[in-house]
Design a protein around this motif. Structure first.
Motif, PDB file in Angstrom:
ATOM      1  N   PHE A   1     -44.627  17.300 -14.711  1.00  0.00           N
ATOM      2  CA  PHE A   1     -43.122  17.508 -14.614  1.00  0.00           C
ATOM      3  C   PHE A   1     -42.750  18.891 -14.758  1.00  0.00           C
ATOM      4  CE2 PHE A   1     -43.840  13.323 -16.654  1.00  0.00           C
ATOM      5  CZ  PHE A   1     -43.083  12.451 -15.933  1.00  0.00           C
ATOM      6  N   ARG A   2     -41.821  19.438 -13.894  1.00  0.00           N
ATOM      7  CA  ARG A   2     -41.430  20.767 -13.733  1.00  0.00           C
ATOM      8  C   ARG A   2     -40.020  20.799 -14.422  1.00  0.00           C
ATOM      9  NH1 ARG A   2     -41.013  21.292  -8.633  1.00  0.00           N
ATOM     10  NH2 ARG A   2     -43.148  22.316  -8.122  1.00  0.00           N
ATOM     11  N   ASN A   3     -39.982  21.918 -15.433  1.00  0.00           N
ATOM     12  CA  ASN A   3     -38.988  22.351 -16.279  1.00  0.00           C
ATOM     13  C   ASN A   3     -38.561  23.552 -15.983  1.00  0.00           C
ATOM     14  OD1 ASN A   3     -38.207  19.437 -18.312  1.00  0.00           O
ATOM     15  ND2 ASN A   3     -40.331  19.796 -17.618  1.00  0.00           N
ATOM     16  N   ILE A   4     -37.029  23.823 -16.379  1.00  0.00           N
ATOM     17  CA  ILE A   4     -36.540  25.378 -16.631  1.00  0.00           C
ATOM     18  C   ILE A   4     -36.327  25.534 -17.796  1.00  0.00           C
ATOM     19  CG2 ILE A   4     -34.908  27.041 -15.453  1.00  0.00           C
ATOM     20  CD1 ILE A   4     -36.847  25.979 -13.388  1.00  0.00           C
ATOM     21  N   GLU A   5     -37.057  26.623 -18.413  1.00  0.00           N
ATOM     22  CA  GLU A   5     -36.710  26.915 -19.873  1.00  0.00           C
ATOM     23  C   GLU A   5     -36.644  28.458 -19.851  1.00  0.00           C
ATOM     24  OE1 GLU A   5     -40.095  25.597 -22.226  1.00  0.00           O
ATOM     25  OE2 GLU A   5     -39.734  23.416 -21.962  1.00  0.00           O
ATOM     26  N   ASN A   6     -35.602  28.848 -20.455  1.00  0.00           N
ATOM     27  CA  ASN A   6     -34.850  30.196 -20.346  1.00  0.00           C
ATOM     28  C   ASN A   6     -35.197  31.058 -19.049  1.00  0.00           C
ATOM     29  OD1 ASN A   6     -34.770  30.328 -23.207  1.00  0.00           O
ATOM     30  ND2 ASN A   6     -37.081  30.201 -23.531  1.00  0.00           N
ATOM     31  N   GLY A   7     -34.729  30.118 -18.156  1.00  0.00           N
ATOM     32  CA  GLY A   7     -34.820  30.738 -16.876  1.00  0.00           C
ATOM     33  C   GLY A   7     -35.843  30.912 -16.163  1.00  0.00           C
ATOM     34  N   GLU A   8     -37.065  30.351 -16.450  1.00  0.00           N
ATOM     35  CA  GLU A   8     -38.242  30.361 -15.969  1.00  0.00           C
ATOM     36  C   GLU A   8     -38.796  28.707 -15.829  1.00  0.00           C
ATOM     37  OE1 GLU A   8     -41.150  32.735 -17.859  1.00  0.00           O
ATOM     38  OE2 GLU A   8     -39.902  34.581 -17.797  1.00  0.00           O
ATOM     39  N   GLU A   9     -39.818  28.443 -14.664  1.00  0.00           N
ATOM     40  CA  GLU A   9     -40.097  27.397 -14.247  1.00  0.00           C
ATOM     41  C   GLU A   9     -41.601  27.009 -15.314  1.00  0.00           C
ATOM     42  OE1 GLU A   9     -40.637  25.882 -10.217  1.00  0.00           O
ATOM     43  OE2 GLU A   9     -42.834  25.697 -10.867  1.00  0.00           O
ATOM     44  N   VAL A  10     -41.440  25.769 -15.890  1.00  0.00           N
ATOM     45  CA  VAL A  10     -42.385  25.392 -16.863  1.00  0.00           C
ATOM     46  C   VAL A  10     -42.946  24.152 -16.377  1.00  0.00           C
ATOM     47  CG1 VAL A  10     -43.193  24.865 -19.254  1.00  0.00           C
ATOM     48  CG2 VAL A  10     -41.659  26.956 -18.802  1.00  0.00           C
ATOM     49  N   ILE A  11     -44.317  23.974 -16.401  1.00  0.00           N
ATOM     50  CA  ILE A  11     -44.863  22.537 -16.042  1.00  0.00           C
ATOM     51  C   ILE A  11     -45.615  22.041 -17.489  1.00  0.00           C
ATOM     52  CG2 ILE A  11     -46.672  21.531 -14.842  1.00  0.00           C
ATOM     53  CD1 ILE A  11     -46.483  23.502 -12.506  1.00  0.00           C
ATOM     54  N   TYR A  12     -45.269  20.522 -17.530  1.00  0.00           N
ATOM     55  CA  TYR A  12     -45.584  19.851 -18.684  1.00  0.00           C
ATOM     56  C   TYR A  12     -46.628  18.773 -18.165  1.00  0.00           C
ATOM     57  CZ  TYR A  12     -42.634  22.167 -22.238  1.00  0.00           C
ATOM     58  OH  TYR A  12     -42.171  23.254 -22.823  1.00  0.00           O
ATOM     59  N   CYS A  13     -47.772  18.801 -18.418  1.00  0.00           N
ATOM     60  CA  CYS A  13     -48.730  17.797 -17.989  1.00  0.00           C
ATOM     61  C   CYS A  13     -49.278  16.782 -18.887  1.00  0.00           C
ATOM     62  CB  CYS A  13     -49.775  18.414 -17.122  1.00  0.00           C
ATOM     63  SG  CYS A  13     -49.450  19.115 -15.609  1.00  0.00           S
ATOM     64  N   HIS A  14     -48.974  15.616 -18.621  1.00  0.00           N
ATOM     65  CA  HIS A  14     -49.506  14.492 -19.616  1.00  0.00           C
ATOM     66  C   HIS A  14     -50.223  13.595 -19.183  1.00  0.00           C
ATOM     67  CE1 HIS A  14     -45.054  15.679 -19.977  1.00  0.00           C
ATOM     68  NE2 HIS A  14     -45.190  15.498 -21.353  1.00  0.00           N
ATOM     69  N   TYR A  15     -51.210  13.117 -20.072  1.00  0.00           N
ATOM     70  CA  TYR A  15     -52.491  12.248 -19.761  1.00  0.00           C
ATOM     71  C   TYR A  15     -52.294  10.961 -20.529  1.00  0.00           C
ATOM     72  CZ  TYR A  15     -54.557  16.363 -17.756  1.00  0.00           C
ATOM     73  OH  TYR A  15     -54.989  17.598 -16.984  1.00  0.00           O
ATOM     74  N   LYS A  16     -52.863   9.905 -19.657  1.00  0.00           N
ATOM     75  CA  LYS A  16     -52.997   8.554 -20.486  1.00  0.00           C
ATOM     76  C   LYS A  16     -54.140   8.864 -21.300  1.00  0.00           C
ATOM     77  CE  LYS A  16     -51.081   5.779 -16.749  1.00  0.00           C
ATOM     78  NZ  LYS A  16     -49.994   5.277 -17.591  1.00  0.00           N
ATOM     79  N   ASP A  17     -54.609   7.996 -22.235  1.00  0.00           N
ATOM     80  CA  ASP A  17     -55.669   8.110 -23.247  1.00  0.00           C
ATOM     81  C   ASP A  17     -56.897   8.115 -22.450  1.00  0.00           C
ATOM     82  OD1 ASP A  17     -53.248   8.144 -24.710  1.00  0.00           O
ATOM     83  OD2 ASP A  17     -54.111   6.805 -26.116  1.00  0.00           O
ATOM     84  N   GLU A  18     -57.079   7.156 -21.761  1.00  0.00           N
ATOM     85  CA  GLU A  18     -58.237   6.910 -20.929  1.00  0.00           C
ATOM     86  C   GLU A  18     -58.323   7.819 -19.678  1.00  0.00           C
ATOM     87  OE1 GLU A  18     -60.776   4.812 -22.026  1.00  0.00           O
ATOM     88  OE2 GLU A  18     -59.448   4.725 -23.800  1.00  0.00           O
ATOM     89  N   GLU A  19     -57.289   8.518 -19.189  1.00  0.00           N
ATOM     90  CA  GLU A  19     -57.192   9.153 -18.030  1.00  0.00           C
ATOM     91  C   GLU A  19     -58.219  10.439 -18.256  1.00  0.00           C
ATOM     92  OE1 GLU A  19     -54.309  11.760 -15.313  1.00  0.00           O
ATOM     93  OE2 GLU A  19     -53.291  10.605 -16.938  1.00  0.00           O
ATOM     94  N   VAL A  20     -58.230  10.985 -19.554  1.00  0.00           N
ATOM     95  CA  VAL A  20     -58.782  12.132 -19.751  1.00  0.00           C
ATOM     96  C   VAL A  20     -60.248  12.076 -19.527  1.00  0.00           C
ATOM     97  CG1 VAL A  20     -59.382  13.868 -21.635  1.00  0.00           C
ATOM     98  CG2 VAL A  20     -56.867  12.991 -21.175  1.00  0.00           C
ATOM     99  N   LYS A  21     -60.931  10.956 -20.219  1.00  0.00           N
ATOM    100  CA  LYS A  21     -62.446  10.672 -20.195  1.00  0.00           C
ATOM    101  C   LYS A  21     -63.124  10.745 -18.775  1.00  0.00           C
ATOM    102  CE  LYS A  21     -61.651   7.989 -24.330  1.00  0.00           C
ATOM    103  NZ  LYS A  21     -62.339   6.790 -25.127  1.00  0.00           N
TER     104      LYS A  21
END
Length: 204
Positions: free
Chosen positions: A146-166
């Protein structure tokens, strides 16, 4: 005097490193900031190296090193293209860096981690879980990203499913994993939940 770091899971990783018979040579990928975890490893006698892509974070860590009169060997560098030879390091960690990297890019970084680690070497990485409150906030650019704007700058947050990482560990063996749920009070009615997936990996 011991420098208390905020990256508490790295104390556990240090315990595993100290129990290893390999020489004490460690790399921090994403090593910048005003309170670098590498200082902890330096304190325990490790030969330290670090790479950091952000110039502002490099400035902060240089100010820290100057104030403490220590040299942690932190240079500008990209963890998707690590400029060290194969099997140079016994230990490597990357704390909270996957949080703001596209999944495809961090997968490349993991392959680089594997390349520069010695056989029998240990690697610590962590990931944001989909159980974190930042999940589904902002503009979705890929699954879990997900792309967000924080303090005027673009920030990406990446989330993983528990089994996806492996599925992205490029031949590493998992020797430790933990899911951490952290709840912080915002006010009397609201709280903020962070959720992390922590891994310690072994290169056979």
């Amino acid at each position: 005097m011991h420098n208390l770091i905020n990256a508490f899971p790295l104390y556990n990783f240090l315990k595993y490193c100290n129990a290893s018979s390999l020489e004490k040579v460690v790399l921090d990928c994403g090593a910048g900031g005003s309170n670098p975890p590498l200082s902890l490893f330096h304190e325990f006698g490790y030969e330290t190296y670090g790479i950091e892509i952000c110039k502002e974070q490099l400035k902060k860590v240089n100010e820290f090193c100057n104030s403490k009169s220590i040299d942690l060997n932190i240079i500008e560098g990209d963890m998707t293209n690590i400029h060290f030879k194969n099997e140079f390091f016994s230990f490597l960690y990357s704390y909270n860096t996957s949080v703001h990297m596209r999944k495809v890019d961090f997968s490349v970084a993991l392959a680089e981690f594997y390349r520069v680690l010695k056989h029998g070497g240990l690697c610590y990485v962590n990931f944001l879980s989909e159980d974190c409150d930042t999940f589904d906030k902002g503009v979705q650019i890929a699954h879990g990203e997900f792309r967000n704007i924080e303090n005027g700058e673009e920030v990406i947050y990446c989330h993983y499913k528990d089994e996806e990482v492996k599925k992205i560990f490029h031949g590493f063996d998992i020797i430790y994993n933990e899911k951490r749920i952290i709840r912080r009070k915002i006010n009397e009615r609201e709280e903020y939940k962070s959720a992390y997936l922590d891994y310690i990996l072994l290169k056979k």
